[in-house]
Motif scaffolding. Sequence first.
Motif, PDB file in Angstrom:
ATOM      1  N   LEU A  49       0.818  -1.112  -0.048  1.00  0.00           N
ATOM      2  CA  LEU A  49      -0.165   0.055  -0.111  1.00  0.00           C
ATOM      3  C   LEU A  49       0.795   1.380   0.062  1.00  0.00           C
ATOM      4  CD1 LEU A  49      -3.095   0.241   0.053  1.00  0.00           C
ATOM      5  CD2 LEU A  49      -2.896   0.584   2.572  1.00  0.00           C
ATOM      6  N   PRO A  58      -3.107   7.738  -4.103  1.00  0.00           N
ATOM      7  CA  PRO A  58      -4.393   6.974  -3.798  1.00  0.00           C
ATOM      8  C   PRO A  58      -5.319   6.259  -4.381  1.00  0.00           C
ATOM      9  CG  PRO A  58      -4.442   9.281  -2.979  1.00  0.00           C
ATOM     10  CD  PRO A  58      -3.139   9.045  -3.747  1.00  0.00           C
ATOM     11  N   ALA A  61      -3.997   3.340  -5.726  1.00  0.00           N
ATOM     12  CA  ALA A  61      -3.630   2.200  -4.701  1.00  0.00           C
ATOM     13  C   ALA A  61      -5.008   1.454  -4.021  1.00  0.00           C
ATOM     14  CB  ALA A  61      -3.010   2.894  -3.226  1.00  0.00           C
ATOM     15  N   ILE A  62      -6.238   1.981  -4.487  1.00  0.00           N
ATOM     16  CA  ILE A  62      -7.390   1.467  -4.135  1.00  0.00           C
ATOM     17  C   ILE A  62      -7.501  -0.239  -4.396  1.00  0.00           C
ATOM     18  CG2 ILE A  62      -9.729   1.057  -4.996  1.00  0.00           C
ATOM     19  CD1 ILE A  62     -10.326   3.779  -4.322  1.00  0.00           C
ATOM     20  N   GLY A  88     -13.995  -6.603   8.663  1.00  0.00           N
ATOM     21  CA  GLY A  88     -13.918  -5.478   9.357  1.00  0.00           C
ATOM     22  C   GLY A  88     -14.879  -5.356  10.425  1.00  0.00           C
ATOM     23  N   ARG A  92     -16.694  -2.465   3.888  1.00  0.00           N
ATOM     24  CA  ARG A  92     -16.795  -1.767   2.777  1.00  0.00           C
ATOM     25  C   ARG A  92     -17.354  -2.851   1.856  1.00  0.00           C
ATOM     26  NH1 ARG A  92     -12.452   2.304   1.361  1.00  0.00           N
ATOM     27  NH2 ARG A  92     -13.914   3.411   2.643  1.00  0.00           N
ATOM     28  N   ILE A 143      -6.279  -5.723  12.999  1.00  0.00           N
ATOM     29  CA  ILE A 143      -5.794  -4.888  12.261  1.00  0.00           C
ATOM     30  C   ILE A 143      -6.101  -3.375  12.697  1.00  0.00           C
ATOM     31  CG2 ILE A 143      -5.708  -4.119   9.706  1.00  0.00           C
ATOM     32  CD1 ILE A 143      -6.687  -6.734   8.720  1.00  0.00           C
ATOM     33  N   LEU A 148      -1.753   6.322   7.084  1.00  0.00           N
ATOM     34  CA  LEU A 148      -1.902   5.770   5.534  1.00  0.00           C
ATOM     35  C   LEU A 148      -3.391   5.197   5.454  1.00  0.00           C
ATOM     36  CD1 LEU A 148      -0.091   4.757   3.096  1.00  0.00           C
ATOM     37  CD2 LEU A 148       0.047   2.412   4.532  1.00  0.00           C
ATOM     38  N   ARG A 185      -9.453  -1.653  12.891  1.00  0.00           N
ATOM     39  CA  ARG A 185     -10.212  -1.492  11.562  1.00  0.00           C
ATOM     40  C   ARG A 185     -10.669  -2.764  11.044  1.00  0.00           C
ATOM     41  NH1 ARG A 185     -11.492  -1.539   6.065  1.00  0.00           N
ATOM     42  NH2 ARG A 185     -13.212  -2.008   7.311  1.00  0.00           N
TER      43      ARG A 185
END
Length: 195
Positions: A49, A58, A61-62, A88, A92, A143, A148, A185
């Motif tokens: 990443l 960014p 970087a997705i 998570g 998402r 995590i 970042l 996260r």
Amino acid sequence: MINQVASGTAALLLMQIMTVAMAQDDLSVRQNAAASVAAALIQELGSTLKTNMAEDGPEAAITVCRDIAPTIANDLSLEYGWKVTRVGTRVRNTMMGIPDAWEQHGLAYFSAEIDAGAAFEDLDYTAVITEGNQRYFRFMKPIVTQPLCLGCHGPSEALSPAIQTILDQHYPHDQAINYAVGEIRGAVSIKQPLE
Ligand code: HEC
């Protein structure tokens, strides 16, 4: 005669202790192996990443969090014969990232421990569970949200318009924003079939 019974009982007890010790040994070997696989995934994800964000920005970087993370998890799954995934606390990707009941307990345990002052690197969550006829060893490692991560998981002011557009397009049910640095996260989750 009494002595014989006593020594017989002692031998039996010793055998039981040895069996328990061996089972514990086996589990601690599994736990260590799972911990290093989880660490490898977290480490590789972070460094990929970082490199991609620095080189391509960014928006590009997705693909790391979207495509490369599942690929790394998949490679590790095939390499070790275990199921390696990411889940998570708020999700998402509703197809891949939603924790099951056991994982939800793990995430709640991590959050409570962190609120009580525990350090992320000291935490893991393990169990041996049975589903149908199959026993599994399960392992989770938290995590943590780093600076970042905020460009894509932070409060809406931290998301660039370009990122926001991509997220709206690909993840209309996105819940994985508004995270703060130091907050949990999600977790790497590992499931291994036992003999
Ligand atoms: C450039 C944008 C971007 C950055 C930076 C980013 N992520 Fe993600 N993240 C995503 C996207 C997109 C997904 C959905 C991936 C998918 O479709 O499976 C995701 C999914 C996840 C998931 C899986 C659970 C879920 O919500 O679907 C975790 C865990 C995660 N990210 C952690 C992190 C962490 C930790 C960092 C910082 C080290 C980070 N991400 C940085 C874009 C990003």
